[in-house]
Design a protein around this motif. Structure first.
Motif, PDB file in Angstrom:
ATOM      1  N   PRO A 463      63.740  12.153  81.266  1.00 34.73           N
ATOM      2  CA  PRO A 463      62.925  12.343  80.063  1.00 34.73           C
ATOM      3  C   PRO A 463      63.089  13.764  79.549  1.00 34.73           C
ATOM      4  N   VAL A 464      63.016  13.919  78.237  1.00 32.53           N
ATOM      5  CA  VAL A 464      63.181  15.241  77.640  1.00 32.53           C
ATOM      6  C   VAL A 464      62.145  15.425  76.544  1.00 32.53           C
ATOM      7  N   GLN A 465      61.522  16.593  76.553  1.00 34.31           N
ATOM      8  CA  GLN A 465      60.508  16.899  75.538  1.00 34.31           C
ATOM      9  C   GLN A 465      61.081  17.888  74.531  1.00 34.31           C
ATOM     10  N   LEU A 466      61.107  17.442  73.287  1.00 36.88           N
ATOM     11  CA  LEU A 466      61.543  18.297  72.188  1.00 36.88           C
ATOM     12  C   LEU A 466      60.326  18.947  71.552  1.00 36.88           C
ATOM     13  N   VAL A 467      60.366  20.257  71.375  1.00 37.90           N
ATOM     14  CA  VAL A 467      59.290  20.991  70.706  1.00 37.90           C
ATOM     15  C   VAL A 467      59.907  21.893  69.641  1.00 37.90           C
ATOM     16  N   TRP A 468      59.407  21.774  68.427  1.00 40.13           N
ATOM     17  CA  TRP A 468      59.821  22.681  67.358  1.00 40.13           C
ATOM     18  C   TRP A 468      59.017  23.980  67.441  1.00 40.13           C
ATOM     19  N   THR A 469      59.592  25.057  66.953  1.00 37.29           N
ATOM     20  CA  THR A 469      58.848  26.299  66.806  1.00 37.29           C
ATOM     21  C   THR A 469      57.993  26.222  65.544  1.00 37.29           C
ATOM     22  N   ARG A 470      57.001  27.098  65.435  1.00 33.58           N
ATOM     23  CA  ARG A 470      56.182  27.152  64.221  1.00 33.58           C
ATOM     24  C   ARG A 470      57.045  27.477  63.008  1.00 33.58           C
ATOM     25  N   GLU A 471      58.014  28.354  63.194  1.00 37.85           N
ATOM     26  CA  GLU A 471      58.892  28.711  62.075  1.00 37.85           C
ATOM     27  C   GLU A 471      59.698  27.497  61.602  1.00 37.85           C
ATOM     28  N   GLN A 472      60.183  26.698  62.535  1.00 38.78           N
ATOM     29  CA  GLN A 472      60.929  25.500  62.149  1.00 38.78           C
ATOM     30  C   GLN A 472      60.034  24.506  61.429  1.00 38.78           C
TER      31      GLN A 472
END
Length: 757
Positions: A463-472
């Motif tokens: 399993p992999v968790q993708l997280v965007w940055t606030r800037e993205q």
């Protein structure tokens, strides 16, 4: 049915409906004479365990008497995980505390019918047969589509019928079981607190009756009358508050399946740029980095060109993604600017007539041509959603199966896109919908789901968790559209509006949403572009309200209150402008145009009466607006301090039909006011050379606690069915503040955000 056939049918129906906008007539023939799909029992039994007995597709009774309720709507702070169980508990006669929620399976009975029917472009005052036929047809088609989605302030409105019916049907079955056991007429039995009671003193718990009740036909049980409600209408505490206070609540970003890896993205710096090349070697040498992957081909039309870095911690993935050497190729929007977008809007308003959503009389007839003319132009910027929980999704692809852990408003669409990206059947996709740390329409999109699945395909089953940055998140959003509106009105000798001509221009959210998520071409009118303009209640004899759809190079999406968010500002500001031009008080001016709209008048009067008079150095501004079926009036108390606009107090009156839970309604009015006030005072996304100029909360501000006004909510008593609550409080706040600023300073602010300098 295969995924290909199911998708084809959905594409056909969506294409015919335009998500409730067009093509109604083609669906009437043949198919239209069949009865609508029922919403009580699912295509498969409700999945339960530990001896629980399902009584219909919505609920089951456990051996300890707990009621298991299938929940198809996402909780994103709007309180539906409290309000919707109240509907079932009321009809079933059980304490609210005895209801436990499980995630609803992917079944058509849980599709959101109200959200699609509300998309039809009819005026609220329209009582014609065409409107009735269109609503019936779209509702029928919506049952066939079965799109499970949370949005459009529709959760309680949509659940009002089927969830109460589920509770009433189960209650009838339990009463029938007790009557058969006791050999008495069912009419002699009554229910209370999870038990069936007989006048002779006999009583039986629901748990003891459930297994026998499961075989009883409930018929068509009568629903309770409002006079008999014991729970509906009460200020029951929010069920999700304790877990959010003690930290045990699980949001999407809290998913932690065993062996989970983390992923971060490098996204293009400019709108429309594509990935030309990257050098993975330096990054792969960094500690903890497992993989670098180009996602462009896997995503196709479902996302922008991008590259992902996978690592054993999020920090390592994030810093490695930022350090990845990437060369981007400029796209067609490399020269895009906010100024060029607005200039294009102006040219379109000059050259295009637009689609007329509403017209009556003659706006340029001889009778009005000699009257005094007042014209104005208003504009609104692109806006980001800025939800507090960062964009994220956790995915696992293993042994031909996909598992998703995600905070989403659209689990049905998320499952479909995950299946397409992974190349599996939709039935092989499992989804756990977690709490949303803010949605506002951003989590109707599933770009993060497609990205996470594309990454997981390359992670060997982990399993992999993708997280965007606030800037993205700020610079790669699907933004609230920018808009430009022109008004021309004529006033008669008594200062009344004799004619009203309003034409606006913006991109079409629905066109883009259909293309992004269903591969359908955008065509025809889009109600969301003109809502809040064409559907106003004011009684003006001569009206024309039209809209021009601009091809938007900027990705746009649904934003809290959608078109109402800016069109209310345009309309209510211009109403105030006309009142001033006529030398009249803005409140009296509105009242005179609401003779045949007593509910609107009552809401306006309630807000004004509660607001009283402003203290010295302050001014009141008023706005009245109907959206998502609810009528809201707001009075904003405003001061100007050192050139800054300060909102001290907001009185908000709402008629939303039957108030299922007054506490939640008041909370949502407060939330909507503050959300709208953030946008009104500081929200603005601007483009320069194809690049978003804002990046985080320092230059895309949201309201701070010290800027928060006191918000007082008045709920107008009503016997009408419930309407929307989550969004209607947002549209009136910007014009209410702008009208107060004019009263204070004499400056008419016609652009958002509101700035005096």
């Amino acid at each position: 049915m295969s995924r290909e056939k199911a998708t084809s049918r959905r594409r056909f129906l969506l294409g015919g409906l335009g998500l409730g906008v067009a093509g109604v007539g083609a669906l009437v023939l043949g198919w239209g004479v069949l009865p609508p799909r029922q919403r009580l029992n699912g295509s498969a039994p409700l999945p339960v365990q530990d001896g629980a007995v399902a009584l219909n597709g919505w609920l089951a009774i456990q051996t300890d008497g707990t009621v298991i309720l299938a929940m198809p709507r996402s909780e994103m702070g709007q309180g539906v995980h409290t309000a919707l169980p109240m509907l079932v508990a009321e009809e079933l006669d059980v304490p609210l505390s005895s209801v436990r929620l499980i995630q609803a399976p992917m079944d058509k009975i849980f599709g959101n019918v109200a959200m699609l029917t509300d998309g039809l472009p009819f005026h609220p005052d329209d009582r014609g047969r065409l409107k009735a036929l269109a609503q019936w047809t779209v509702a029928k088609a919506a049952r066939e589509l079965g799109v499970i989605v949370t949005g459009g302030s529709s959760s309680v409105k949509d659940g009002w019928g089927p969830m109460r019916e589920a509770g009433a049907a189960a209650r009838a079955m339990l009463v029938g079981a007790a009557a058969a056991l006791w050999q008495v007429p069912a009419a002699q039995c009554r229910t209370q607190n999870g038990e069936v009671l007989h006048p002779d003193g006999r009583r039986a718990s629901y748990a003891s009756l459930a297994r026998h009740a499961a075989s009883i036909d409930p018929g068509t049980p009568a629903l309770k009358l409002p006079a008999d409600f014991k729970l509906i209408g009460q200020p029951a505490p929010r069920r999700d508050t304790p877990s959010k206070v003690n930290g045990s609540a699980r949001f999407g970003i809290d998913a932690r399946p065993p062996g989970m890896l983390y992923a971060a993205l490098q996204l293009p710096p400019r709108l429309g740029d594509t990935l030309a090349s990257f050098d993975a070697a330096p990054v792969l040498a960094l500690p903890g980095v497992r993989k670098v992957a180009d996602l462009t081909a896997a995503l196709g039309r479902r996302g922008v060109s991008c590259v992902a870095v996978v690592a054993d911690t999020y920090w390592r993935a994030k810093t490695a993604a930022a350090a990845l050497p990437v060369r981007w190729e400029a796209g067609p929007q490399a020269g895009l600017s906010s100024e060029s977008v607005l200039a294009d809007f102006g040219r379109l308003l000059d050259s295009e007539a637009g689609f007329a959503y509403y017209s009556s009389g003659e706006v340029e007839g001889k009778a009005v041509q000699a009257m005094r003319q007042v014209s104005a132009e208003y504009r609104a910027p692109f806006l980001a959603h800025a939800a507090m929980e960062p964009v994220n999704c956790t995915a696992q692809v293993k042994n031909g199966k996909v598992t998703l852990w995600v905070s989403t408003q659209a689990p049905g669409i998320a499952v479909d896109v995950a299946a397409k990206v992974a190349g599996v059947d939709a039935k092989d996709v499992a989804i756990e919908v977690l709490l949303l740390g803010g949605g506002f329409g951003r989590r109707l999109e599933v770009d993060m789901v497609a990205q996470a699945v594309a990454i997981a395909l390359q992670c060997d089953g982990a399993p992999v968790q993708l997280v965007w940055t606030r800037e993205q998140d700020t610079q790669h959003d699907m933004y609230r559209p920018a808009a430009l509106a022109r008004f021309t009105a004529r006033l008669d000798e008594h200062g009344r509006i004799a004619s009203w001509d309003n034409k606006s221009v913006s991109g079409s959210i629905t066109h883009q949403f259909l293309q992004r998520n269903f591969g359908l071409p955008g065509a025809g009118p889009d109600k969301t572009t003109a809502e809040g303009e064409f559907d106003m209640p004011y009684e003006i004899a001569n009206q024309r309200i039209a809209h021009v759809i601009a091809d938007s190079p900027v990705p746009i999406g649904y934003w809290r209150s959608v078109g109402h968010s800016h069109n209310a500002f345009f309309k209510e500001s211009f109403i105030d402008e006309l009142a001033h031009a006529a030398g009249q008080d803005g409140i009296a001016f509105r009242r005179a145009m609401l003779v045949r709209h007593p509910r609107h008048l009552a809401v306006l009067d309630a807000a004004v009466a509660k607001a009283g008079s402003p203290p010295p150095g302050h001014a009141h501004g008023v706005a009245l607006h109907q959206s998502f079926g609810s009528i809201v009036a707001q009075v904003a108390q405003v001061s100007v301090e050192n050139g800054d606009i300060r909102v001290q107090r907001v009185v908000c009156a709402i008629d939303c039909g039957i108030a299922v839970n007054p506490n939640i309604i008041a909370q949502q009015m407060e939330s909507a006011v503050l959300f709208g006030l953030s946008a009104a005072l500081g929200g603005e996304i601007t483009f320069k050379a194809g690049t978003v100029q804002q990046s985080n909360f320092h230059d895309y501000p949201v309201l701070r606690m010290g800027q928060t006004p006191e918000v007082e909510t008045i709920i107008i008593a009503s016997a009408e069915p419930p309407e929307g609550v989550g969004e209607p409080g947002t549209p009136p706040i910007a014009p209410a503040v702008a009208n107060a600023v004019f009263s204070l300073t004499g400056k008419r602010l016609r652009s958002l955000p509101l700035r005096l300098a």
